[in-house]
Design an enzyme around this catalytic site. Structure first.
Site, PDB file in Angstrom:
ATOM      1  N   LYS A 113      51.641  41.274  36.043  1.00 26.55           N
ATOM      2  CA  LYS A 113      51.467  40.003  36.748  1.00 26.55           C
ATOM      3  C   LYS A 113      52.594  39.035  36.429  1.00 26.55           C
ATOM      4  O   LYS A 113      53.013  38.251  37.275  1.00 26.55           O
ATOM      5  CB  LYS A 113      50.100  39.393  36.428  1.00 26.55           C
ATOM      6  CG  LYS A 113      48.995  40.117  37.176  1.00 26.55           C
ATOM      7  CD  LYS A 113      47.637  39.533  36.924  1.00 26.55           C
ATOM      8  CE  LYS A 113      46.567  40.328  37.664  1.00 26.55           C
ATOM      9  NZ  LYS A 113      45.244  40.147  37.057  1.00 26.55           N
ATOM     10  N   LYS A 193      48.253  53.923  43.893  1.00 25.65           N
ATOM     11  CA  LYS A 193      46.845  53.627  43.748  1.00 25.65           C
ATOM     12  C   LYS A 193      46.357  52.838  44.966  1.00 25.65           C
ATOM     13  O   LYS A 193      47.116  52.036  45.504  1.00 25.65           O
ATOM     14  CB  LYS A 193      46.697  52.771  42.492  1.00 25.65           C
ATOM     15  CG  LYS A 193      45.343  52.763  41.925  1.00 25.65           C
ATOM     16  CD  LYS A 193      45.251  51.786  40.795  1.00 25.65           C
ATOM     17  CE  LYS A 193      43.938  51.109  41.002  1.00 25.65           C
ATOM     18  NZ  LYS A 193      43.257  50.635  39.891  1.00 25.65           N
ATOM     19  N   LYS A 196      44.722  46.568  47.702  1.00 27.24           N
ATOM     20  CA  LYS A 196      44.803  45.635  48.822  1.00 27.24           C
ATOM     21  C   LYS A 196      46.225  45.170  49.076  1.00 27.24           C
ATOM     22  O   LYS A 196      46.686  45.084  50.199  1.00 27.24           O
ATOM     23  CB  LYS A 196      43.930  44.412  48.519  1.00 27.24           C
ATOM     24  CG  LYS A 196      42.737  44.338  49.394  1.00 27.24           C
ATOM     25  CD  LYS A 196      42.012  43.022  49.253  1.00 27.24           C
ATOM     26  CE  LYS A 196      42.015  42.536  47.830  1.00 27.24           C
ATOM     27  NZ  LYS A 196      40.871  41.800  47.376  1.00 27.24           N
TER      28      LYS A 196
END
Ligand code: TRP
Length: 329
Positions: A113, A193, A196
């Site tokens: 992140k 993976k 979204k």
């Protein structure tokens, strides 16, 4: 304690995909049979990245609806919103004081992140795993159904628990992660993976037509170039999805016929479509019903708060005593 406890947290961050469903949600539902389960919609975690406060209330409600539609039974389990039980953040503060910063700096999700959003590396993002540890141990949960991306967080929780218990005396059990039988489904690209942000998902509320549109173009075994080539099911993400959604006969049939070039990828995908829709359609029906009865869902979250609070207060009493601060509570 009569019955072992389960906790898992659910991010109120939009539509669920079949990767979420197979990785964690199915276990969350199944565990209700034998455990006392507490499931928290973790709104404070959702605030560690950019979010829109105007959408928060709706997202929380949608999230509750999705989980109830999939099979979380609010009469059996506790469904609650994290920020409504203030003991979550209170305990997180206490755990903060025994968690070395070095442990947090090496957490993979934090590093990711930080790279994705270098201008928004806030304290909450670094502290995310400590709040997660607090979520779990506040209810003395021993089993935590999660997707495999959460394993480093669970490991950290266990380390924090060991440290707390050895410094102050035993309060918390060491929780264990429980992964889905098929722990990871890749996205439609067959490489990454399902996620979204990568736009490679089949969503829980996709219609049959949408699912077929996605499946029919999804990447399969890249070594199988022509219909007449024998395929390699173990290298095919569609086959992984079969393992998650199809019954044994269909799985065996597809594996055998793929290896023998007896069926093509589209044939295999059609069988998968049927099996997937069979599982998803009843969920979608319940979703639609629950969306019509938002008041009832809100009531369930209020009830969930009350039941969660009772347990949380009890645990915090023990914590204050161990820390020597119980006298004036
Ligand atoms: N980090 C988890 C996720 O992104 C959500 C979460 C928050 C959680 N608190 C938790 C999961 C406690 C399990 C237990 O999916």
């Amino acid at each position: 304690m009569s019955q072992k406890r389960v906790f898992s947290g659910i991010q109120p961050s939009g539509r669920l995909h079949v990767g979420n469903y197979v990785g964690a949600m199915r276990n969350m539902i199944a565990l209700q049979k034998d455990y006392f389960c507490i499931y928290g919609i973790v709104d404070y975690h959702a605030m560690t990245v950019h979010f829109d406060p105007k959408e928060m209330e709706q997202s929380i409600l949608d999230c509750a609806i999705d989980y109830m539609a999939a099979g979380i039974d609010p009469d059996r389990s506790v469904l609650m919103v994290q920020s409504t039980v203030s003991e979550h953040t209170e305990l997180a503060w206490i755990l903060n004081t025994i968690t070395p910063i070095s442990w947090l700096l090496r957490v993979p999700t934090f590093k990711e992140k930080r790279e994705q959003n270098p201008d928004y590396v806030n304290m909450g993002l670094l502290d995310y795993p400590v709040l997660m540890a607090a979520d779990i141990v506040l209810y003395k949960a021993e089993v935590v159904p999660v997707g495999d991306d959460q394993l480093p967080h669970l490991e950290l929780t266990r380390e924090i628990v060991r440290r707390f218990n050895s410094l102050f005396g035993h309060v918390f059990p060491e929780p264990k992660a429980q992964l889905g039988e098929v722990a990871r489904i890749l996205g439609l690209d067959g490489v990454n993976k399902m996620s979204k942000s990568l736009d490679n998902c089949i969503y829980l509320d996709d219609s049959r037509e949408e699912i077929w549109k996605k499946l029919s173009t999804a990447v399969t075994d890249v070594r199988r170039k022509r219909r007449t080539d024998p395929g390699n099911p173990e290298e095919c993400n569609i086959f992984t999805m079969h393992k998650a959604f199809s019954k044994k006969e269909d799985i065996d049939y597809c594996a055998r016929e793929c290896r023998a070039a007896g069926i093509g990828c589209l044939d295999c995908k059609k069988i998968l479509l049927e099996n997937m829709c069979k599982e998803l359609e009843p969920i979608q029906k319940r979703q639609a019903q629950l969306r019509e009865d938002r008041d009832a869902v809100q009531e369930i979250l209020v009830r969930g708060r009350k039941r969660a609070k009772e347990i949380a207060v009890q645990t915090m009493g023990e914590v204050y005593t161990k820390l020597g601060i119980n006298a004036y509570h």
